[in-house]
Design an enzyme around this catalytic site. Sequence first.
Site, short mmCIF file in Angstrom:
data_model
loop_
_atom_site.label_atom_id
_atom_site.label_comp_id
_atom_site.label_asym_id
_atom_site.label_seq_id
_atom_site.Cartn_x
_atom_site.Cartn_y
_atom_site.Cartn_z
N LYS A 233 -17.35 -13.05 -11.80
CA LYS A 233 -16.35 -13.19 -10.73
C LYS A 233 -16.88 -14.08 -9.59
O LYS A 233 -16.21 -15.00 -9.12
CB LYS A 233 -15.95 -11.81 -10.21
N CYS A 289 -10.92 -14.58 -0.30
CA CYS A 289 -11.96 -14.50 -1.34
C CYS A 289 -13.08 -15.53 -1.21
O CYS A 289 -14.24 -15.14 -1.07
CB CYS A 289 -11.31 -14.62 -2.71
#
Length: 466
Positions: A233, A289
Amino acid sequence: MENFYRLPEYLLTNYINHPAVLRRMNISIFGSGYVGLVTGACLANLGHTVLCVDVDEQRIENLKKNILPIFEPGLPELVVKNSTEHRLFFTTNAKEAVETADIIFITVGTPQSEYGQADLRFVYDVAETIGKYMNGYKVIVDKSTVPVGTADNVRAIIQKNQISGEKFHFDLVSNPEFLREGEAIYDFMNPDRIVIGVENENAKEIITNLYKGIERTEKPIFITDIKSSEIIKYAANAFLATKISFMNQIAQLCEKAGGDVKEVSKGIGLDQRIGSRFLQAGVGWGGSCFPKDVQALIYTAEKLRVPFQLLRAVHEVNTQQKKSLLPKIEKLAGNLHGKIITVLGLSFKPKTDDIRDAPAHIIIQELLAAGAIVQAFDPVAMENTKKLFPKIQYCQNTYEAAAESECIVIVTEWDEFRYLDLKKIRDVMKQPTIVDGRNIYDPKEVHALGFRYIGVGRNVWQEGSI
Ligand SMILES: NC(=O)c1ccc[n+]([C@@H]2O[C@H](COP(=O)([O-])OP(=O)(O)OC[C@H]3O[C@@H](n4cnc5c(N)ncnc54)[C@H](O)[C@@H]3O)[C@@H](O)[C@H]2O)c1
């Protein structure tokens, strides 16, 4: 919240009898934000029974009345449909959520801490709750973005908090989320890949079954170990941020040397080894993010004595890029004191109301510091921005925001900014000038309409003016 989305046909299907869903599961999802709500609504739409949990009582009360806390195209329709059909429920009762679940998802926030590391407090709170109320075998799936090794800590916390004499068995799974806000439902149903980090066959089978029924099953479910999954990720987000920073640095070169970064981007993107996506120069990356994930990866790597010079540079270029708008505005509008400047786009990207770390914040702060009067418009992010900048002028539409303005600054590339009536805009402005932070206009066309124009890494309003 107003929504412009029409659910595609496949989401209107009733999946209850979908042959691909082998076993319907009871799922509880801790954290009803962007990721939790999308995951919950989509899994319910696949036929599973989903209970979304949050500590925010107001949020849950609203969700029970189909009032959503976020703007995400298609989500209200999916929530209403699955709530009405009794597959999607909302609660603040964590005990009930743990006890009734076969599978528990963790989708709470992992914001940035003081030194760049991920703040895992919310993840660990959920782990504690799960341990406390566990009443049988569960699969616990972490979907929050967490540093490598977090699953080990989650396991230890759950074990420590199991208070009954009987210690229940559980399996941990890492299942990072890759959805893009604004396209989240499409992305959930049509992922490029589903990454699943597991430690045994049982958990692998349960989670693989869970995702049966999503549209493009030919897309791979990538099974790996938990630590690799946790790293995937961060590596994915850091790589995408790197692509953008790279193009922003090429844009800086184009501005000095001549050349058009859009042409350069097309020219290199045609190389299949490079690919055309994430090569757009602009005002720098922001959002909920990339900034925190880049910092967290640097922190994790350096804690393990792997100095991540490359990512430090990626971050540095981004910081410079966010500050590149003001000099361009000053170049076109001169001293900004007392002048009206229009900011178009407040969310960190189009089709979302998420303003976390949005590039608009930097330019608004700089404009205010320079004494400018800011008139802003965004299709959905104005309410959130008002909390941060209560004193700027929020307008009903782009034309109102452009009135008497000395410069329009495009910060977020909402589609509606691409298709403006630029003649009308020109006529309401005091000086027709545009600083296009997303390169959405053709410099020649806007110049022909009488605008002075500066984009990012490309042609300017007048030959040689940069
Ligand atoms: N937003 C995105 O586009 C995106 C994409 C991929 C991954 N992620 C990751 O997913 C995670 C969640 O992100 P988000 O944007 O959905 O966050 P968010 O801030 O929108 O939502 C988090 C929710 O968790 C709730 N919460 C906090 N503690 C809780 C607890 N103990 N029990 C129940 N609920 C609790 C909060 O009240 C909030 O509603 C983060 O790790 C993020 O990095 C986000």
